[in-house]
Design a protein around this motif. Structure first.
Motif, PDB file in Angstrom:
ATOM      1  N   GLN A  29       4.785  10.233   9.733  1.00 46.44           N
ATOM      2  CA  GLN A  29       5.453  11.600   9.865  1.00 46.44           C
ATOM      3  C   GLN A  29       5.949  12.129   8.336  1.00 46.44           C
ATOM      4  N   ILE A  30       6.475  11.450   7.755  1.00 49.10           N
ATOM      5  CA  ILE A  30       6.703  11.749   6.450  1.00 49.10           C
ATOM      6  C   ILE A  30       5.478  12.194   5.549  1.00 49.10           C
ATOM      7  N   ILE A  31       4.356  11.281   5.800  1.00 48.03           N
ATOM      8  CA  ILE A  31       3.138  11.630   5.176  1.00 48.03           C
ATOM      9  C   ILE A  31       2.602  12.855   5.478  1.00 48.03           C
ATOM     10  N   ASP A  87       0.894  -1.171   0.023  1.00 47.25           N
ATOM     11  CA  ASP A  87       0.105   0.165   0.133  1.00 47.25           C
ATOM     12  C   ASP A  87       0.796   1.414  -0.041  1.00 47.25           C
ATOM     13  N   ILE A  88       0.236   2.292   0.205  1.00 48.35           N
ATOM     14  CA  ILE A  88       0.855   3.756   0.254  1.00 48.35           C
ATOM     15  C   ILE A  88       1.905   3.751   1.124  1.00 48.35           C
ATOM     16  N   PHE A  89       1.834   3.151   2.340  1.00 48.60           N
ATOM     17  CA  PHE A  89       2.608   3.133   3.633  1.00 48.60           C
ATOM     18  C   PHE A  89       3.823   2.260   3.112  1.00 48.60           C
ATOM     19  N   GLU A  90       3.628   1.129   2.477  1.00 50.66           N
ATOM     20  CA  GLU A  90       4.636   0.431   2.087  1.00 50.66           C
ATOM     21  C   GLU A  90       5.748   1.182   1.152  1.00 50.66           C
ATOM     22  N   MET A  91       4.972   1.800   0.096  1.00 48.26           N
ATOM     23  CA  MET A  91       5.762   2.513  -0.792  1.00 48.26           C
ATOM     24  C   MET A  91       6.727   3.830  -0.389  1.00 48.26           C
ATOM     25  N   ILE A  92       5.989   4.680   0.499  1.00 45.20           N
ATOM     26  CA  ILE A  92       6.834   5.490   0.989  1.00 45.20           C
ATOM     27  C   ILE A  92       7.832   5.188   1.886  1.00 45.20           C
ATOM     28  N   LYS A 140      13.911   4.144   2.361  1.00 46.18           N
ATOM     29  CA  LYS A 140      14.688   3.045   2.893  1.00 46.18           C
ATOM     30  C   LYS A 140      14.321   2.717   4.513  1.00 46.18           C
ATOM     31  N   LEU A 141      13.214   2.612   4.585  1.00 47.92           N
ATOM     32  CA  LEU A 141      12.568   2.231   5.995  1.00 47.92           C
ATOM     33  C   LEU A 141      11.635   0.919   5.653  1.00 47.92           C
ATOM     34  N   GLU A 142      11.507   0.415   6.750  1.00 43.59           N
ATOM     35  CA  GLU A 142      10.582  -0.681   7.000  1.00 43.59           C
ATOM     36  C   GLU A 142       9.220  -0.223   7.507  1.00 43.59           C
ATOM     37  N   SER A 143       8.217  -0.664   6.583  1.00 43.59           N
ATOM     38  CA  SER A 143       6.842  -0.165   6.928  1.00 43.59           C
ATOM     39  C   SER A 143       6.279  -0.330   8.474  1.00 43.59           C
ATOM     40  N   LYS A 144       6.411  -1.629   8.948  1.00 39.87           N
ATOM     41  CA  LYS A 144       5.954  -1.894  10.067  1.00 39.87           C
ATOM     42  C   LYS A 144       7.041  -1.448  11.216  1.00 39.87           C
ATOM     43  N   LYS A 145       8.263  -1.503  11.223  1.00 37.78           N
ATOM     44  CA  LYS A 145       9.171  -1.364  12.386  1.00 37.78           C
ATOM     45  C   LYS A 145       9.182   0.565  12.319  1.00 37.78           C
ATOM     46  N   ASP A 146       9.079   1.102  11.248  1.00 36.09           N
ATOM     47  CA  ASP A 146       9.396   2.399  11.063  1.00 36.09           C
ATOM     48  C   ASP A 146       8.080   3.211  10.705  1.00 36.09           C
ATOM     49  N   PHE A 147       6.821   2.656  11.175  1.00 34.02           N
ATOM     50  CA  PHE A 147       5.658   3.113  10.799  1.00 34.02           C
ATOM     51  C   PHE A 147       5.304   4.599  11.386  1.00 34.02           C
TER      52      PHE A 147
END
Length: 107
Positions: free
Chosen positions: A91-93, A69-74, A79-86
């Protein structure tokens, strides 16, 4: 500044506005892009698609086989992991929605 939530992003439009903000070449018709575009997360050319599924917009990078999804793409763009760095992804969004350039997202 209140941080946006996942539910707010998905409930508004399934993440489509963020995909369109980050992917200016994206041309959506009937819930999917009309032609593949260059990938924002790999070196693949014309291998990236966006489509509607399960009530939200999703992506597939046909070069790397990554999808999400959009969270995974961002997360991948930064260079982040979507779950660990959610929290960082949110904050980026928030920064994108506020018109700031936070992280290394391509805007």
């Amino acid at each position: 500044m209140a941080t946006i939530t996942k539910a707010q992003i998905i409930s508004e439009d399934g993440g489509l506005k963020l995909f369109q903000l980050l992917l200016p070449d994206l041309n959506m018709v009937g819930g999917k892009n009309t032609t593949n575009i260059d990938s924002p997360i790999s070196s693949g050319k014309r291998c990236f698609s966006v489509f509607r599924g399960n009530g939200k917009y999703l992506f597939k990078d046909h070069y790397t086989k990554l999808s999400g999804d959009i969270f995974e793409m961002i997360a991948k763009m930064n260079k982040l992991e979507s779950k660990k760095d959610f929290k960082t992804v949110l904050q980026i969004i928030q920064g994108l929605m506020d018109g700031n350039k936070i992280g290394r997202a391509h805007v």
